[in-house]
Write an enzyme that holds these catalytic residues in place. Structure first.
Site, mmCIF file in Angstrom:
data_model
loop_
_atom_site.group_PDB
_atom_site.id
_atom_site.type_symbol
_atom_site.label_atom_id
_atom_site.label_comp_id
_atom_site.label_asym_id
_atom_site.label_seq_id
_atom_site.Cartn_x
_atom_site.Cartn_y
_atom_site.Cartn_z
ATOM 1 N N GLU A 148 -7.360 -1.305 4.016
ATOM 2 C CA GLU A 148 -6.537 -0.144 4.330
ATOM 3 C C GLU A 148 -6.500 0.096 5.844
ATOM 4 O O GLU A 148 -5.453 0.382 6.420
ATOM 5 C CB GLU A 148 -7.102 1.086 3.612
ATOM 6 C CG GLU A 148 -6.263 2.343 3.745
ATOM 7 C CD GLU A 148 -6.869 3.528 3.008
ATOM 8 O OE1 GLU A 148 -6.477 4.665 3.329
ATOM 9 O OE2 GLU A 148 -7.736 3.320 2.136
ATOM 10 N N GLU A 167 -12.022 11.500 -3.317
ATOM 11 C CA GLU A 167 -11.796 11.397 -1.873
ATOM 12 C C GLU A 167 -10.897 12.533 -1.387
ATOM 13 O O GLU A 167 -11.156 13.142 -0.348
ATOM 14 C CB GLU A 167 -11.163 10.053 -1.526
ATOM 15 C CG GLU A 167 -10.896 9.877 -0.033
ATOM 16 C CD GLU A 167 -10.315 8.526 0.315
ATOM 17 O OE1 GLU A 167 -9.352 8.489 1.102
ATOM 18 O OE2 GLU A 167 -10.821 7.509 -0.202
ATOM 19 N N LYS A 198 0.856 -1.176 0.000
ATOM 20 C CA LYS A 198 0.000 0.000 0.000
ATOM 21 C C LYS A 198 0.890 1.222 0.000
ATOM 22 O O LYS A 198 1.997 1.207 0.565
ATOM 23 C CB LYS A 198 -0.901 0.024 1.243
ATOM 24 C CG LYS A 198 -1.693 1.319 1.414
ATOM 25 C CD LYS A 198 -2.271 1.488 2.819
ATOM 26 C CE LYS A 198 -2.858 2.882 2.984
ATOM 27 N NZ LYS A 198 -3.413 3.111 4.324
ATOM 28 N N GLU A 250 -6.747 12.845 13.292
ATOM 29 C CA GLU A 250 -5.940 11.658 13.531
ATOM 30 C C GLU A 250 -4.921 11.836 14.646
ATOM 31 O O GLU A 250 -3.867 12.431 14.468
ATOM 32 C CB GLU A 250 -5.220 11.244 12.239
ATOM 33 C CG GLU A 250 -4.548 9.899 12.359
ATOM 34 C CD GLU A 250 -4.338 9.217 11.024
ATOM 35 O OE1 GLU A 250 -3.642 8.199 11.008
ATOM 36 O OE2 GLU A 250 -4.860 9.690 10.004
#
Length: 464
Positions: free
Chosen positions: A313, A448, A220, A269
């Site tokens: 993910e 996104e 990824k 986050e």
């Protein structure tokens, strides 16, 4: 670190001057006073008349904010072991500092605020020339708001040649400006233009990344893009910070000013928080927009929970954080499945991680182990960061790096610097990224990132 009852400031300064002469080195002192409740936005605004090095932090999930002004000391590092180097310098500073803090409230006294770049091996500094690779600042003045209480920490580096009355006069003038100075009406910026940086080339890089993942080069990778905007006048930092705090209640709001440039954002986050050895980290990966109403919100949230790409993910992040935390903690608890975490514009998959930090480990030890998480870099860690360096068109600078604070009571918190912008006078660069796996669609990833740009765009002149 010495904690004693607070005498008069004149006595503290005079004693520090004497010690500086006796020991042949400057003395760092910190004096904390509880003050009348003070608006952090007013303090931040008035601070521009005192120093062009301002810092702001507002925690998510609790009524806690800090505003720093000036620098009693800056801890810098360009070393590959930058976290350990900054920790070492911080520990030495604490040993020698004289702290007069009767409150012992977290985030008061000697507190370091700042951040780290995403990638220490990025050679091109543009447009981040004002932001060192790693910088933690002990502010000259620090307003700490916890609930309805306010505390003012005054931190000074005293030299033997300093004059007591001159220092006291300067402190009194600057504190008066910060707490009672005149203010002008704050205005949000008026955007005059915006330009997407190589959007089609970025989409092609997503396609290339999916091909490379299918070939087994990596599992990824997170690729970011840039949006540049221009305003009719220089941006007023305090106005943008206040609006972000009011509109992004579930996010960490931060601002770091160096030489007139501002790095500012509202990130959901958390990287890690430590308070009394209790650790909290957050797995936040997988994204979908909010719905127009509660019903659509629920439908989109369920779609996110059942989407294989987003779950994969998210699982990358969970497993990496589990491994990092278990290496230096015990009592590690991680739920078996994520839940949906709603923000104003977005919904994310969310898994909390709690643990107890082992003796001998510190907040920065954990930050070093966690950065960058798969949510910001990819998997495997080193290969994904190398891939980003070679294939991303922008220099991330502090974007997607760890930003936060720690104090002399072993408290602290770091978040990941996303949903952010680098503001330079009447211009700004906004950043947003997405996680690319083998079945990622370039158009869907582009959309996104467009949604992720909305929180900053909303306070920098409204939607596109």
């Amino acid at each position: 670190m010495l904690h004693i009852k607070v005498p008069q400031l004149e006595e503290i300064v005079e004693g520090a001057i004497s010690q500086a002469a006796l020991q042949g080195e400057p003395q760092l002192i910190s004096v904390v006073n509880e003050i009348d409740y003070t608006s952090p936005y007013a303090f931040l605004d008035r601070a521009q008349a005192v120093d062009q090095h301002r810092l702001f932090w507002r925690s998510a999930g609790e009524d806690f904010a800090m505003v720093g002004v000036g620098a009693a000391h800056r801890i810098l590092s360009t070393d590959s072991h930058r976290f350990r180097e900054i920790e070492s310098v911080w520990n030495e500073l604490q040993k020698k500092a004289r702290v007069y803090d009767p409150s012992h409230v977290k985030g008061t006294g000697l507190v370091a605020l700042g951040g780290f770049s995403f990638d220490t091996n990025q050679s091109d500094l543009t447009p981040w020339e004002s932001f060192p690779d790693s910088q933690m600042t002990i502010p000259a003045y620090l307003l700490t708001n916890k609930g309805t209480k306010s505390y003012l920490s005054t931190n000074l580096l005293i030299f033997e040649e300093d004059h007591k009355q001159q220092i006291i006069h300067q402190i009194n003038e600057q504190q008066h400006q910060l707490l009672h100075g005149d203010r002008q009406e704050l205005k949000l910026p008026n955007r005059t233009s915006s330009m997407e940086m190589e959007a089609e080339k970025w989409k092609q890089s997503i396609k290339q990344a999916t091909d490379d993942i299918k070939k087994g080069k990596l599992g990824k990778v997170v690729l970011a893009r840039e949006l540049r905007v221009k305003f009719n006048a220089p941006v007023e930092l305090a106005a943008v910070v206040e609006e972000l705090c009011e509109t992004q209640s579930n996010s960490y709001v931060f601002a770091f000013e160096n030489g007139g440039d501002h790095f500012i954002g509202a990130t959901p986050e958390r990287l890690v928080r430590v308070e009394k050895q209790e650790l909290i980290s957050t797995c936040l990966a997988g994204t979908i927009p909010r719905g127009k109403d509660e019903e659509e919100d629920h439908i989109l949230g369920q779609r996110l929970l059942n989407d294989p790409k987003n779950r994969q993910e998210h699982d990358f992040v969970v497993q990496m954080i589990r491994e990092a935390v278990e290496a230096c903690c015990y009592n590690v608890e991680i739920p078996s499945a994520p839940v949906v975490y709603p923000l104003r514009n977005l919904q994310h998959l969310y898994t909390p991680v709690t643990a107890t930090l082992e003796n001998g480990y510190t907040l920065l030890d954990v930050v070093e182990r966690l950065h960058p998480t798969p949510a910001l870099g990819g998997m495997p860690q080193k290969q994904s960061v190398d891939y980003i360096r070679k294939n991303e068109a922008l220099n991330r600078g502090w974007y997607a790096g760890p930003i936060g604070w720690f104090d002399g009571h072993n408290n602290g918190e770091f978040a990941v610097a996303i949903r952010s912008a680098l503001i330079q006078g009447d211009e700004a660069s906004l950043f947003a990224g997405c996680g690319v796996v083998e079945d990622s669609d370039p158009e869907a990833e582009y959309e996104e990132t467009a949604v992720k740009l909305k929180p900053m765009l909303s306070v920098l002149g409204g939607s596109l």
